[in-house]
Every structure is written in C-alpha cells, then in structure tokens.
Motif scaffolding. Structure first.
Motif, PDB file in Angstrom:
ATOM      1  N   PRO A 259      -1.557   3.333  -5.324  1.00 46.30           N
ATOM      2  CA  PRO A 259      -0.183   3.606  -4.864  1.00 46.30           C
ATOM      3  C   PRO A 259      -0.229   4.451  -3.641  1.00 46.30           C
ATOM      4  N   HIS A 260      -1.101   5.210  -3.254  1.00 47.74           N
ATOM      5  CA  HIS A 260      -0.870   6.007  -1.988  1.00 47.74           C
ATOM      6  C   HIS A 260      -1.097   5.420  -0.676  1.00 47.74           C
ATOM      7  N   VAL A 261      -0.023   4.722  -0.168  1.00 49.56           N
ATOM      8  CA  VAL A 261      -0.090   3.959   1.018  1.00 49.56           C
ATOM      9  C   VAL A 261       0.948   4.464   1.885  1.00 49.56           C
ATOM     10  N   ARG A 262       0.759   4.435   3.096  1.00 49.47           N
ATOM     11  CA  ARG A 262       1.519   4.896   4.294  1.00 49.47           C
ATOM     12  C   ARG A 262       2.489   3.668   4.750  1.00 49.47           C
ATOM     13  N   ILE A 263       3.857   3.769   4.727  1.00 53.03           N
ATOM     14  CA  ILE A 263       4.618   2.341   4.993  1.00 53.03           C
ATOM     15  C   ILE A 263       5.499   3.087   6.074  1.00 53.03           C
ATOM     16  N   ALA A 264       5.623   2.450   7.238  1.00 53.83           N
ATOM     17  CA  ALA A 264       6.893   2.582   8.144  1.00 53.83           C
ATOM     18  C   ALA A 264       7.782   1.681   7.757  1.00 53.83           C
ATOM     19  N   PHE A 265       9.040   2.057   7.702  1.00 50.01           N
ATOM     20  CA  PHE A 265      10.279   0.944   7.430  1.00 50.01           C
ATOM     21  C   PHE A 265      11.291   0.808   8.416  1.00 50.01           C
ATOM     22  N   GLU A 299      10.911   6.109   7.990  1.00 50.76           N
ATOM     23  CA  GLU A 299      11.699   5.286   8.757  1.00 50.76           C
ATOM     24  C   GLU A 299      11.370   5.381  10.249  1.00 50.76           C
ATOM     25  N   ASP A 300      10.696   4.279  10.690  1.00 52.30           N
ATOM     26  CA  ASP A 300      10.251   4.374  11.996  1.00 52.30           C
ATOM     27  C   ASP A 300      10.034   2.959  12.498  1.00 52.30           C
ATOM     28  N   CYS A 301      10.072   2.837  13.787  1.00 52.65           N
ATOM     29  CA  CYS A 301      10.021   1.309  14.574  1.00 52.65           C
ATOM     30  C   CYS A 301       9.411   1.442  15.789  1.00 52.65           C
ATOM     31  N   CYS A 379       9.591  -4.502   6.815  1.00 54.41           N
ATOM     32  CA  CYS A 379      11.046  -4.922   7.419  1.00 54.41           C
ATOM     33  C   CYS A 379      11.218  -6.030   6.488  1.00 54.41           C
ATOM     34  N   PRO A 380      12.549  -6.671   6.758  1.00 52.64           N
ATOM     35  CA  PRO A 380      13.054  -7.719   6.051  1.00 52.64           C
ATOM     36  C   PRO A 380      12.231  -8.876   6.372  1.00 52.64           C
ATOM     37  N   VAL A 381      11.983  -9.959   5.687  1.00 54.62           N
ATOM     38  CA  VAL A 381      11.463 -11.294   6.109  1.00 54.62           C
ATOM     39  C   VAL A 381      12.431 -11.858   6.761  1.00 54.62           C
TER      40      VAL A 381
END
Length: 475
Positions: A259-265, A299-301, A379-381
């Motif tokens: 579960p230890h993952v790095r996700i930008a949203f 939260e990053d883009c 991100c959204p599909v």
C-alpha cells in the motif's frame, strides 16, 4: 451489488480458471460450455459479443510448447475485439462495407495469444472502425452498460468490457487510442490497460511505427490484467516497435504490491479537461481511502501545454492513413464523425505536423521529469458518468461546450501522446450504483509498477467487483 446467477465457473477470476486448467481439474470444453450458457443468457440485454466461433474454439489445438511461460492460458476462452482479424471468423470493424468479411489469417497478437493457450471464443462489439467512446454500429447495433442497460458502456472496447462485467469470458482483448480500453473499463467496473507502445504486439496494420494506438488487456481484476499482459508481451523482431517485457513477470510484480505508493492527483489536468463535481468528489473520497491504507497522495499536475494539438494531429494522421486508405466503396458508408476525422488528417499542413511533433517530445520530457517524484499520476478516466446509450457523445460538461466526439475524452490524450502506460481501476460506485474508474498513468515502460499501484488501489477499495447480471432498465 447486483446478483450474479450465471454458472459458477464464470464467476472465477481468470488466474483461478487457468490454475484449474493447468491442474486438470476443469477442461477447456467445460469452460466453453459455461461461457456459451452465460452468453446465451445475457446477450439479448447487452449485445457485447455478437460473433461467436464456438466450433473453432472447441477444435483449437493446444500444443503446450509455451506451457512454462508466465502468460500461458492453458485453454482459457477469451474475447477478441472486432477490429482485430481472427482467421476464419467474421471480422467487420463495425462498418457496413466490411460486414461480411472473413479473414484468412489472424492478426499477429491473436497468433501469440493462441500459441500461449488462449482460445478465441468470439468477437466483441466496437463502434465503427473503433471511432468513438459509445459502442454502437450499423452492423450489430448498440452495446449496453450492464449496470444500467439504458446507459453507454463506453468505447471503443465496449463489448470487451461488458463481456467481462457480465461473466461471458474471463479475459477480453482491447485496443486504445483515446481511452478505448480505459473508458469502458471505468463505466463497467473492470480493469482496462493501455501498455507502452510495442509491449503488447504491433501497432495498427499499415501504421507499424504509430505510437498512439496500442492493443492491451482487459480483465475483472488487476491480477488478471497482469496475467493477460504477460500473455500478450514479448519481443518480436518482425514488429517495428516491439519491446521486450521485464525479466520478472507482471503477475509477480502484482503479487509484491504493497500500500505504500506515491500518487500525484489532478482532477482536471491543470484546467485541460473539465470534470463534473460528482466525479471529482468520488475520486477524492476514494483516494482518501487509499491514503489511509498507506499511500502518499499529493495534489500536483504536470505541464500539458500543446497536448490538444499534438494528440489531435497524430490521431488525424492515423485515420487518414488507416480507415482513409480503405476502398471508396467502404468509406462511402462511414458515419459522419469518422469521415470528419479522415478529412482532418488529409488537410493537415506541414506546420501542423512539425508543431505537434515538437509538442509531443516536450510533453514526454515533462512527464518523465514529473514522474521521477511519483509512482503514477492519477486523474479521472472521463469527466462525467455514462450518459444515455442513444447519445453518441455528450455536448457539454459543467457548462463547457464540447466541440466534437472526442472532446469529452481529453483525460485520455496524455498517455497516448506521450507513449505512457495507463489503466483504469474501479474505485467503487456512485450514488446510483454505477462504477467509477480512476485513471493511473505511469512512466515509460513502467507497466510493472503501474500494476502494483493499481493493485494497491484495488485492495484499499475492497475490489475487484466481480461479474453481475445485467440491470435491465430499458423496454
């Protein structure tokens, strides 16, 4: 959850069915029997797999020479999208001018899957020539969303997604140019993946160096998606952009997920793609659950300047050189939106192509740099929930007018343009009971880590969902 009343074998995950096949505890014919029973029950309501080849499937020879390959399917029945030739099986591309076409030879990827123990049971429905994210055509009609048959099932691999969601088959092949694996997966509650170019077989016929359109696996779970990708992947020097898989199987990578993952949203790709509040709210809630399970969510883009022009230019070139190269007798019967795409490709200027090429390279460089800090970009599909099946495409999202039939698919452009792997993984259902998918985009040829992150999300959300009986809401 809607009930599932089909044969017990049809409710198995693919890896479970393959394990039983390998141990001799179930036979290929028993799986075919179960699948044919299920297809006969649900097809009148969903129209996912209009062409069957049961006799061919029962006669298929399994030589076992690749039985030790991690992607060996051991006689598992699978679906093939009706854009991909299967020898001796009606292949229509959903267009009237090819409605009776029966190819003599199978596509290279089909040959690979059959060599690795896959048994083609039927062809899944698609929009005409794969153009569009609502699966309908003048040959076979509309494919309906099994969670609410009045709704769009997504496309262009809509038949594939529905065949999985209803338990018709255990694995179903798709292809992806503008989210064609990802959108129907999101709408139907399954996993749909576009691998990096060259991983899962050659590009489109006549476009062997094209990077935006790829073939990919669709399944009911992340583990099964990894199994199918193992079956598809492998280097072939005869294919222009063929790329070898990693030494460790994709299934092993998924087994090692944590579960230890790095996700930008990003909910809107920095303003590039509109998103309805109900979709954004749901995804934020789901990611909160993933974060509580151990993930780092930021939260990053990335900078996506030039994305729209770069994607549309590459897409138009593909259509002009693909469907636009077919005989005029076939093209004369194309739907208006497809003819428009072809014409756009023919009208491109040299400046259009040069500018798009530079933008594409810049976007790739920026994405590689961005993903050095994260495992994936989430991100959204798509920015809205599925609409009525009779509606070819939506015309606005949250008051923003959409200009054409791919404008609502803007979230799909980034991975295709930059040649990155991406997938849709289910993250629960909305207040009406319709599945919602989360898109994850990984670094170049980063399929293994992408699948690990998807598995972490799936575990946090209590998935996978499993097959259902269609929820019939139309007359």
């Amino acid at each position: 959850m809607p009930p599932f009343t089909g044969p017990e074998l049809c409710a198995l995950q693919a890896h479970e069915a393959v394990a039983l096949l390998k141990k001799g505890e179930v036979s290929r014919d028993e799986l075919i029997d179960a699948a044919i029973t299920r297809i006969g029950t649900v097809e009148p309501d969903v129209n996912a797999m209009p062409t069957l080849c049961e006799t061919r499937a029962r006669k298929a020879e399994l030589d076992g020479s690749q039985a030790d390959h991690p992607g060996y399917l051991a006689g598992l029945p699978i679906g093939i999208k009706d854009l991909t030739p299967v020898a001796g099986v009606r292949t229509t591309w959903g267009t009237p001018g090819l409605a009776d076409f029966v190819p003599e030879a199978s596509a290279p990827l089909v040959l690979r899957l059959e060599a690795r123990g896959g048994v083609v049971l039927g062809k899944t429905n698609t929009p005409e020539m794969g153009a569009g994210a609502n699966t309908f055509n003048a040959v076979f009609g509309m494919t309906r969303n099994p969670w609410d048959t009045s709704l769009n099932a997504g496309g262009s691999s809509g038949g594939a997604a529905v065949s999985l969601a209803t338990g018709e088959v255990w694995l179903s092949h798709g292809s992806d140019l503008a989210g064609s694996c990802r959108t129907p997966a999101a709408f139907c509650g399954v996993v749909g993946m576009r691998p990096s170019p060259g991983i899962a077989g050659p590009g489109p016929a006549g476009n062997g160096f094209h990077l935006e359109a790829v073939q990919g696996p669709m399944a009911r779970s992340v583990r099964d998606c990894a199994l199918f990708l193992d079956a598809m992947a492998g280097f072939n020097p005869d294919w222009a952009i063929s790329f070898p898989p990693p030494q460790t199987s994709y299934q092993q990578a998924v087994a090692e997920a944590d579960p230890h993952v790095r996700i930008a949203f990003t909910p809107d790709l920095g303003g590039f793609a509109p998103c309805a509040p109900e979709v954004e709210t749901h995804l934020r809630r789901a990611l909160g659950q993933v974060e509580r399970a151990g993930a780092m969510i930021s939260e990053d883009c990335p900078n996506v300047t030039g994305l729209d022009h770069a994607y549309r230019t590459a897409r138009a070139l593909l259509w002009a050189n693909g469907a636009g190269a077919l005989p005029e007798t076939v093209q004369a019967q194309f739907k208006a939106s497809l003819r428009q795409n072809i014409q756009q490709g023919r009208e491109l200027s040299l400046d259009d192509i040069v500018t798009a090429g530079r933008a594409k390279s810049d976007i790739f460089d920026r994405m590689v740099a961005f993903l050095k800090h994260f495992d994936v970009l989430a991100c959204p599909v798509v920015g809205l929930m599925p609409g009525p099946v009779e509606e070819e495409f939506p015309t606005e999202i949250e008051g923003q007018t959409l200009t054409d039939y791919i404008d609502w698919l803007r979230f799909s452009f980034l991975a295709a343009t930059a040649g990155l792997p991406a997938l849709s993984v289910p993250v629960g259902r909305d207040r009406h009971g319709i599945p919602v998918g989360l898109q994850l985009i990984g670094p170049p040829r980063g399929e293994a880590r992408l699948l690990q992150v998807a598995r972490a999300v799936e575990m946090a959300m209590g998935g996978p969902l499993g097959p259902i009986d269609p929820v019939v809401t139309h007359g």
